[in-house]
Scaffold this motif. Structure first.
Motif, PDB file in Angstrom:
ATOM      1  N   GLY A   1       4.084  -1.703  23.149  1.00  0.00           N
ATOM      2  CA  GLY A   1       5.019  -0.637  23.666  1.00  0.00           C
ATOM      3  C   GLY A   1       4.519   0.558  23.968  1.00  0.00           C
ATOM      4  O   GLY A   1       6.043   1.496  24.498  1.00  0.00           O
ATOM      5  N   TYR A   2       3.419   0.543  25.037  1.00  0.00           N
ATOM      6  CA  TYR A   2       3.067   1.487  26.182  1.00  0.00           C
ATOM      7  C   TYR A   2       2.424   2.960  24.964  1.00  0.00           C
ATOM      8  O   TYR A   2       2.196   3.453  25.779  1.00  0.00           O
ATOM      9  N   VAL A   3       2.589   2.363  24.127  1.00  0.00           N
ATOM     10  CA  VAL A   3       2.510   4.067  23.325  1.00  0.00           C
ATOM     11  C   VAL A   3       1.229   3.151  22.391  1.00  0.00           C
ATOM     12  O   VAL A   3       0.125   4.657  21.188  1.00  0.00           O
ATOM     13  N   MET A   4       1.254   1.912  22.034  1.00  0.00           N
ATOM     14  CA  MET A   4       0.406   2.236  21.247  1.00  0.00           C
ATOM     15  C   MET A   4      -1.016   0.575  21.447  1.00  0.00           C
ATOM     16  O   MET A   4      -1.206   0.318  22.601  1.00  0.00           O
ATOM     17  N   GLY A   5      -2.107   1.052  20.893  1.00  0.00           N
ATOM     18  CA  GLY A   5      -3.307  -0.386  20.905  1.00  0.00           C
ATOM     19  C   GLY A   5      -4.516  -0.334  21.287  1.00  0.00           C
ATOM     20  O   GLY A   5      -4.175   0.720  22.147  1.00  0.00           O
ATOM     21  N   ASP A   6      -4.850  -1.260  22.189  1.00  0.00           N
ATOM     22  CA  ASP A   6      -6.338  -0.871  22.655  1.00  0.00           C
ATOM     23  C   ASP A   6      -7.086  -2.522  22.785  1.00  0.00           C
ATOM     24  O   ASP A   6      -6.413  -3.615  22.073  1.00  0.00           O
ATOM     25  N   ILE A   7      -8.618  -2.160  23.665  1.00  0.00           N
ATOM     26  CA  ILE A   7      -8.542  -3.626  23.864  1.00  0.00           C
ATOM     27  C   ILE A   7      -9.125  -4.030  22.837  1.00  0.00           C
ATOM     28  O   ILE A   7      -9.658  -5.235  23.164  1.00  0.00           O
ATOM     29  N   GLU A   8      -9.732  -3.347  22.131  1.00  0.00           N
ATOM     30  CA  GLU A   8     -10.379  -3.969  20.577  1.00  0.00           C
ATOM     31  C   GLU A   8      -9.505  -5.531  20.216  1.00  0.00           C
ATOM     32  O   GLU A   8      -9.253  -6.117  19.737  1.00  0.00           O
ATOM     33  N   GLN A   9      -8.029  -4.755  19.893  1.00  0.00           N
ATOM     34  CA  GLN A   9      -7.132  -5.719  19.191  1.00  0.00           C
ATOM     35  C   GLN A   9      -6.980  -7.271  19.816  1.00  0.00           C
ATOM     36  O   GLN A   9      -6.848  -8.592  18.858  1.00  0.00           O
ATOM     37  N   ASP A  10      -6.997  -7.497  21.150  1.00  0.00           N
ATOM     38  CA  ASP A  10      -7.253  -8.495  21.577  1.00  0.00           C
ATOM     39  C   ASP A  10      -8.690  -9.403  21.945  1.00  0.00           C
ATOM     40  O   ASP A  10      -8.904 -10.402  22.639  1.00  0.00           O
ATOM     41  N   ASP A  11      -9.441  -9.139  21.250  1.00  0.00           N
ATOM     42  CA  ASP A  11     -10.984  -9.126  21.531  1.00  0.00           C
ATOM     43  C   ASP A  11     -11.615 -10.683  21.060  1.00  0.00           C
ATOM     44  O   ASP A  11     -12.188 -11.916  21.619  1.00  0.00           O
TER      45      ASP A  11
END
Length: 323
Positions: free
Chosen positions: A93-103
């Motif tokens: 949503g443009y405000v959360m998440g990071d590169i690790e979550q889709d590793d």
């Protein structure tokens, strides 16, 4: 018939077990970010590792005057020849998440598709509102093209993709790349993308369940990204791709979305406009499916179909075959 009654039976079983206290309330952003990280950790817990893929973090030069952008490169351990590549943009949503979550997903796609993947750790809003996130993605895309030879990547077969807010960034990135004409994108994978700040479609009004990405979540996400409420007259199409008036010359597109997704109407409209502009476009609408259904219920039949369709589309785009 209400929202829950329309849901795919397997998905409904999952949703009925979800908490209703809005654990990712964007009014409490630190808590929401921690909640998303906890949710991702729980969803991935106990899954076997994906073997045969190497990862390496690199730094791409950032937009002028801004910090470097971290990218994570995924490559097959055995890479005998040049491969196509996918630049991936995570959701949140443009405000959360990071590169690790889709590793894990990136490693799976490298193996299933036969490609190199590069995941972008872009800056988040509201600390870094538009245009910072999409400019970070553009910097990563330029870095991928510049390093294609050393990564054994075919620069004629570089796709971009993302889900939800990442899909929205992907759509904006495709428009930006077309306008700047420095690199040529081969394909855009827009997974239930967040592309219309106006939040005014029938679906945007209908999806209010607190367990979902809903109307209020969407309003707050756009406000954080734009630095003001959505719906204004001068919103850039690089921020909200639905605002673009000319879609000609964009890369071929693949858009999958659930019929009960807040974004279904804006995704349908965007797909139709792409087709009208002469852009090869494939659209899939999954009955009874809510936003992010493939993540929350990965073993459901509709989620398995979604993933099979996505992978087949990427193979066709990058290898000319779905086999």
């Amino acid at each position: 018939m209400n929202f829950i009654e329309q849901m795919d039976p397997e998905l409904r079983l999952v949703v009925e077990k979800m908490p209703t206290d809005r654990p990712m309330d964007l009014n409490q952003l630190p808590k929401a970010r921690a909640g998303m990280k906890k949710m991702v950790t729980a969803l991935l817990a106990g899954l076997p590792p994906v073997e045969g893929v190497t990862t390496k973090d690199e730094l791409a030069p950032g937009p002028k005057g801004d910090p470097a952008v971290r990218v994570r490169v995924y490559r097959p351990i055995e890479q005998p020849s040049k491969l196509p590549a996918l630049l991936w943009i995570h959701g949140g949503g443009y405000v959360m998440g990071d590169i690790e979550q889709d590793d894990r997903l990136m490693k799976q796609l490298v193996k299933r598709i036969g490609c190199v993947a590069v995941s972008v750790d872009y800056r988040l809003a509201p600390e870094n509102p538009f245009p910072a996130p999409v400019e970070d993605c553009y910097a990563a895309l330029k870095w991928l093209f510049a390093h294609a030879a050393e990564l054994a990547v075919d620069p004629a077969r570089i796709a971009i993709g993302g889900a939800s807010g990442g899909g929205g960034l992907c759509a904006g990135l495709a428009l930006m790349a077309r306008a700047r004409a420095e690199v040529k994108v081969a394909f855009q994978l827009l997974i239930y993308p967040m592309i219309d700040d106006r939040n005014c479609t029938p679906a945007a009004h209908a999806i209010t369940d607190p367990r979902m990405w809903n109307r209020e979540s969407n309003r707050l996400g756009w406000k954080a990204y734009l630095g003001r409420d959505g719906g204004g007259a001068d919103v850039s199409p690089y921020a909200a791709a639905s605002r673009a008036t000319d879609l000609k010359g964009l890369p071929p597109a693949y858009i999958p979305v659930g019929a009960l997704d807040l974004f279904v109407d804006e995704n349908l409209e965007y797909a139709q406009r792409l087709i009208q502009a002469g852009v090869p476009t494939e659209l899939h609408v999954y009955p009874g499916a809510f936003h992010g259904f493939d993540l929350f219920a990965p073993s459901a039949a509709v989620s398995k179909q979604f993933k099979a369709d996505r992978d087949a589309a990427l193979k066709r785009a990058l290898h000319g075959t779905a086999g």
